[in-house]
Design a protein around this motif. Structure first.
Motif, PDB file in Angstrom:
ATOM      1  N   GLY A 191      71.156 104.068  70.279  1.00  0.00           N
ATOM      2  CA  GLY A 191      69.894 104.625  69.825  1.00  0.00           C
ATOM      3  C   GLY A 191      69.953 105.172  68.417  1.00  0.00           C
ATOM      4  N   VAL A 192      70.824 104.604  67.575  1.00  0.00           N
ATOM      5  CA  VAL A 192      70.973 105.041  66.182  1.00  0.00           C
ATOM      6  C   VAL A 192      70.466 103.920  65.271  1.00  0.00           C
ATOM      7  CG1 VAL A 192      72.580 105.753  64.379  1.00  0.00           C
ATOM      8  CG2 VAL A 192      72.955 106.479  66.743  1.00  0.00           C
ATOM      9  N   TRP A 193      69.616 104.274  64.308  1.00  0.00           N
ATOM     10  CA  TRP A 193      69.063 103.279  63.403  1.00  0.00           C
ATOM     11  C   TRP A 193      69.683 103.436  62.019  1.00  0.00           C
ATOM     12  CZ3 TRP A 193      67.381  98.777  62.581  1.00  0.00           C
ATOM     13  CH2 TRP A 193      66.655  98.428  61.450  1.00  0.00           C
ATOM     14  N   LEU A 194      70.454 102.425  61.619  1.00  0.00           N
ATOM     15  CA  LEU A 194      70.969 102.312  60.253  1.00  0.00           C
ATOM     16  C   LEU A 194      70.383 101.034  59.671  1.00  0.00           C
ATOM     17  CD1 LEU A 194      74.739 103.325  60.583  1.00  0.00           C
ATOM     18  CD2 LEU A 194      72.863 104.679  59.663  1.00  0.00           C
ATOM     19  N   SER A 195      69.450 101.190  58.777  1.00  0.00           N
ATOM     20  CA  SER A 195      68.727 100.029  58.258  1.00  0.00           C
ATOM     21  C   SER A 195      69.628  99.147  57.401  1.00  0.00           C
ATOM     22  CB  SER A 195      67.533 100.483  57.424  1.00  0.00           C
ATOM     23  OG  SER A 195      66.911  99.373  56.820  1.00  0.00           O
ATOM     24  N   PRO A 196      69.606  97.817  57.633  1.00  0.00           N
ATOM     25  CA  PRO A 196      70.376  96.918  56.773  1.00  0.00           C
ATOM     26  C   PRO A 196      69.685  96.603  55.460  1.00  0.00           C
ATOM     27  CG  PRO A 196      69.276  95.658  58.469  1.00  0.00           C
ATOM     28  CD  PRO A 196      68.961  97.104  58.738  1.00  0.00           C
ATOM     29  N   ALA A 197      68.423  97.030  55.318  1.00  0.00           N
ATOM     30  CA  ALA A 197      67.664  96.678  54.111  1.00  0.00           C
ATOM     31  C   ALA A 197      68.286  97.227  52.825  1.00  0.00           C
ATOM     32  CB  ALA A 197      66.218  97.153  54.256  1.00  0.00           C
ATOM     33  N   PRO A 198      68.659  98.526  52.752  1.00  0.00           N
ATOM     34  CA  PRO A 198      69.271  99.017  51.513  1.00  0.00           C
ATOM     35  C   PRO A 198      70.573  98.297  51.184  1.00  0.00           C
ATOM     36  CG  PRO A 198      68.603 100.843  52.901  1.00  0.00           C
ATOM     37  CD  PRO A 198      68.475  99.608  53.727  1.00  0.00           C
ATOM     38  N   ILE A 199      71.379  98.000  52.206  1.00  0.00           N
ATOM     39  CA  ILE A 199      72.644  97.301  51.969  1.00  0.00           C
ATOM     40  C   ILE A 199      72.385  95.913  51.407  1.00  0.00           C
ATOM     41  CG2 ILE A 199      74.730  96.423  53.095  1.00  0.00           C
ATOM     42  CD1 ILE A 199      74.436  98.637  55.163  1.00  0.00           C
ATOM     43  N   ALA A 200      71.440  95.189  52.014  1.00  0.00           N
ATOM     44  CA  ALA A 200      71.149  93.827  51.566  1.00  0.00           C
ATOM     45  C   ALA A 200      70.615  93.810  50.129  1.00  0.00           C
ATOM     46  CB  ALA A 200      70.145  93.171  52.517  1.00  0.00           C
ATOM     47  N   ILE A 201      69.707  94.741  49.816  1.00  0.00           N
ATOM     48  CA  ILE A 201      69.138  94.779  48.459  1.00  0.00           C
ATOM     49  C   ILE A 201      70.220  95.157  47.448  1.00  0.00           C
ATOM     50  CG2 ILE A 201      67.487  95.977  46.977  1.00  0.00           C
ATOM     51  CD1 ILE A 201      65.700  96.283  49.444  1.00  0.00           C
ATOM     52  N   GLY A 202      71.059  96.132  47.806  1.00  0.00           N
ATOM     53  CA  GLY A 202      72.138  96.521  46.900  1.00  0.00           C
ATOM     54  C   GLY A 202      73.107  95.387  46.646  1.00  0.00           C
ATOM     55  N   MET A 203      73.471  94.649  47.700  1.00  0.00           N
ATOM     56  CA  MET A 203      74.387  93.517  47.530  1.00  0.00           C
ATOM     57  C   MET A 203      73.742  92.409  46.716  1.00  0.00           C
ATOM     58  SD  MET A 203      76.504  93.133  51.098  1.00  0.00           S
ATOM     59  CE  MET A 203      75.051  92.698  52.025  1.00  0.00           C
ATOM     60  N   LEU A 204      72.430  92.202  46.900  1.00  0.00           N
ATOM     61  CA  LEU A 204      71.730  91.169  46.126  1.00  0.00           C
ATOM     62  C   LEU A 204      71.753  91.492  44.635  1.00  0.00           C
ATOM     63  CD1 LEU A 204      69.986  88.599  46.267  1.00  0.00           C
ATOM     64  CD2 LEU A 204      67.987  90.083  46.422  1.00  0.00           C
ATOM     65  N   ILE A 205      71.495  92.763  44.306  1.00  0.00           N
ATOM     66  CA  ILE A 205      71.537  93.167  42.893  1.00  0.00           C
ATOM     67  C   ILE A 205      72.950  93.028  42.330  1.00  0.00           C
ATOM     68  CG2 ILE A 205      71.238  95.124  41.332  1.00  0.00           C
ATOM     69  CD1 ILE A 205      69.013  96.116  43.183  1.00  0.00           C
ATOM     70  N   ASP A 206      73.920  93.469  43.115  1.00  0.00           N
ATOM     71  CA  ASP A 206      75.307  93.380  42.665  1.00  0.00           C
ATOM     72  C   ASP A 206      75.760  91.937  42.492  1.00  0.00           C
ATOM     73  OD1 ASP A 206      76.146  95.908  42.190  1.00  0.00           O
ATOM     74  OD2 ASP A 206      76.848  96.298  44.216  1.00  0.00           O
ATOM     75  N   ALA A 207      75.402  91.097  43.480  1.00  0.00           N
ATOM     76  CA  ALA A 207      75.935  89.735  43.497  1.00  0.00           C
ATOM     77  C   ALA A 207      75.337  88.864  42.406  1.00  0.00           C
ATOM     78  CB  ALA A 207      75.698  89.106  44.869  1.00  0.00           C
ATOM     79  N   PHE A 208      74.035  88.943  42.168  1.00  0.00           N
ATOM     80  CA  PHE A 208      73.386  87.973  41.292  1.00  0.00           C
ATOM     81  C   PHE A 208      72.774  88.585  40.039  1.00  0.00           C
ATOM     82  CE2 PHE A 208      73.320  86.246  45.588  1.00  0.00           C
ATOM     83  CZ  PHE A 208      73.973  85.044  45.372  1.00  0.00           C
ATOM     84  N   ALA A 209      73.044  89.848  39.789  1.00  0.00           N
ATOM     85  CA  ALA A 209      72.545  90.460  38.549  1.00  0.00           C
ATOM     86  C   ALA A 209      73.679  91.193  37.843  1.00  0.00           C
ATOM     87  CB  ALA A 209      71.378  91.399  38.853  1.00  0.00           C
ATOM     88  N   LEU A 210      73.972  92.405  38.308  1.00  0.00           N
ATOM     89  CA  LEU A 210      74.970  93.214  37.614  1.00  0.00           C
ATOM     90  C   LEU A 210      76.359  92.590  37.684  1.00  0.00           C
ATOM     91  CD1 LEU A 210      73.864  96.782  38.770  1.00  0.00           C
ATOM     92  CD2 LEU A 210      73.219  95.544  36.715  1.00  0.00           C
ATOM     93  N   GLY A 211      76.737  92.111  38.866  1.00  0.00           N
ATOM     94  CA  GLY A 211      78.085  91.562  39.030  1.00  0.00           C
ATOM     95  C   GLY A 211      78.331  90.342  38.170  1.00  0.00           C
TER      96      GLY A 211
END
Length: 538
Positions: free
Chosen positions: A424-444
């Motif tokens: 019954g614990v909610w940890l949203s994957p949305a922030p992780i996915a958006i952060g990885m997207l920025i890291d992978a295809f922009a800043l990284g």
């Protein structure tokens, strides 16, 4: 000045070096995304992520514990058949039909009754009766049959109010939806008098609004003046006082998607068809409607649904039409079903851990940054290589990175799913996915491009220094200049080189590299041709 040492490192040394060089970026992106998520700027993405993961979490049956057994409620629905043939599609709902159904519901002896309907005095009936309620009168059996008429409806309305007041005084916790505000001053005064009379009998009126955002209802208001919160207060043996004025800020909490299947038991006034949504959502404790015959009286079906409940909690509301339906993790549901789930979510709440979410974001960003550095580093080293074959294979590293990005996002979704349905614990994957997207295809990618470009410049300086010491500086400089690819002189030159000349010239030296280049250009042409065909022929 000496050049930096290019001595080989072990893999662990490279990891430590990467963290030492890139820790500011590794910390910045997840904390930025976390702040945006905390202030609800990512609600659109987060909402649909919860919609999908919440749907999957509801499939697994909850463990049979005391807590889960208590998190159950029966929802009596005025189904489409009843609304058409017994309520005659009338608005406001005919009071005689409501009186008959409420008598049946009270006959099942509910401990709590939540009525998600506007029961305020019907304007078309004129001034309401204000006779003293009599127990015998409130239990009058004879009710008119047929379409509503003003004289019978006025009498039934009075008996309806008397019945609710009598049951509330005798200990049945009662919450009714707060009526819509009357516009006419006379009607508003009449409505206020009726509210005061009902509240003296311990009937609570609360707002039954639901926070719909981006077409979804996944949260509930938790202020004291809300419908589900009032029901929960009575369930806990407390009466939450309604706020005297509208709250300046509405507080919300997530509705537990697991309780839709494990805790909400829909019981329509008339048994629906076997393929109805009610049967798909019914859990093992809730009697499936296809197990019962339409000839079985409603009271018998209601008693069977209430039998496993320690505290008999009944919600009563509309289950017809599309005006009061909302999209939830289990599809479109009626407002009264969502209100029941909101109440049960106070017993089985969804917990959120902001600290764990931020720590998980930072840890995953750190691990994923190693993959970003590895794949983008190899991509740029191959793309800027002197060897034609390596230049053509460079694109594969972008494909590998994309594959790993999708895989990691799916893994985070799987972790979120397990945490939600097991704990019954909610940890949203949305922030992780958006952060990885920025890291992978922009800043990284930009960071690795700069790093590889710097390394190659240093290597070039080293080679030129060595050639100068050997007395062959001019030959070495000419060799480096030959690697430079001149810019097209015209549009025609650009098109000709892209379609033919690039791979044709390469074919003479490196046929494998030329074949790879032809394949990439062919894929490009097919994509363009397919898009053009969709525009022209469809």
């Amino acid at each position: 000045m000496s050049l930096p040492s290019d001595a080989p490192h072990s893999w662990w040394d490279r990891v430590v070096e990467h963290i030492r060089d890139d820790w500011p970026a590794v910390l910045f992106v997840p904390t930025l995304i976390f702040a945006l998520h905390y202030h609800n700027w990512l609600n659109a993405i987060d909402g649909y992520a919860f919609l999908l993961i919440g749907n999957l979490s509801a499939i697994v049956e909850l463990p049979d514990t005391t807590e889960t057994k208590n998190a159950r409620a029966v929802v009596v629905l005025i189904d489409a058949d009843s609304q058409e043939n017994r309520y005659y599609e009338h608005s406001p709902l005919p009071r005689c039909a409501l009186l008959a159904d409420l008598r049946t519901i009270y006959a099942a002896n509910p401990n709590l009754l939540a009525i998600d309907l506007d029961l305020s005095p019907a304007v078309w009936l004129g001034k309401r009766l204000k006779d003293q309620c009599d127990k015998a009168e409130s239990r009058l059996i004879d009710l008119p049959v047929g379409p509503p008429n003003a004289q019978d409806e006025l009498r039934c309305q009075h008996q309806l109010y008397c019945l609710i007041q009598e049951k509330a005084r005798n200990g049945t916790g009662t919450v009714v939806m707060a009526p819509f505000n009357a516009v006419n001053k006379v009607n508003a005064a009449e409505q206020n008098d009726w509210l005061a009379e009902m509240e003296k009998a311990h009937v609570q009126f609360r707002r039954a609004e639901l926070p719909a955002e981006y077409g979804l209802v996944i949260t509930q208001y938790t202020n004291n003046d809300t419908f589900a919160n009032a029901v929960y207060g009575l369930y806990r043996g407390k009466q939450n006082k309604a706020e005297s004025s509208a709250p300046t800020e509405q507080t919300t909490s997530l509705i537990n998607p697991r309780v839709y299947a494990s805790g909400v038991c829909p019981v329509p006034l008339i048994v629906p068809k076997p393929d109805s949504e009610s049967e798909k959502r019914a859990d093992t404790w809730c009697p499936l409607n296809d197990e019962l015959n339409a000839k079985v009286p409603f009271l018998q079906r209601l008693n069977k649904a209430l039998q496993p409940l320690k505290r008999r909690v009944v919600f009563f509301g509309a289950g017809y039409g599309h005006d009061d339906t909302f999209l939830t993790p289990l599809g479109e549901l009626y407002g009264v079903e969502i209100q029941a789930a909101a109440f049960l979510s106070r017993i089985l709440p969804v917990r959120k851990s902001e600290l764990a979410a931020l720590a998980g974001d930072v840890l995953l960003a750190l691990l994923f940054s190693l993959l970003i550095a590895a794949f983008w580093g190899r991509y740029f080293r191959h793309r800027m290589s002197n060897h034609a074959r390596q230049r053509q294979w460079a694109v594969l590293y972008v494909a590998f990175l994309s594959f790993w990005f999708i895989l990691v996002v799916l893994l985070t979704c799987a972790v979120s799913l397990e945490l939600l349905r097991r704990g019954g614990v909610w940890l949203s994957p949305a922030p992780i996915a958006i952060g990885m997207l920025i890291d992978a295809f922009a800043l990284g990618s930009v960071h690795e491009a700069i790093r590889v470009s710097t390394e190659q410049k240093l290597e070039l300086v080293g080679r030129l220094k060595a050639s100068q010491a050997a007395g062959v500086f001019n030959e070495a400089a000419n060799t480096e200049l030959d690697q430079y690819r001149r810019h097209p002189s015209s549009w025609w030159d650009s098109v000709a080189r892209f379609l033919v000349l690039d791979w044709y010239r390469l074919w003479e030296r490196q046929r494998i590299a030329a074949a790879a280049l032809i394949l990439k250009r062919a894929v490009w042409l097919l994509c363009i041709a397919y898009a053009a065909s969709l525009i022209l022929f469809h």
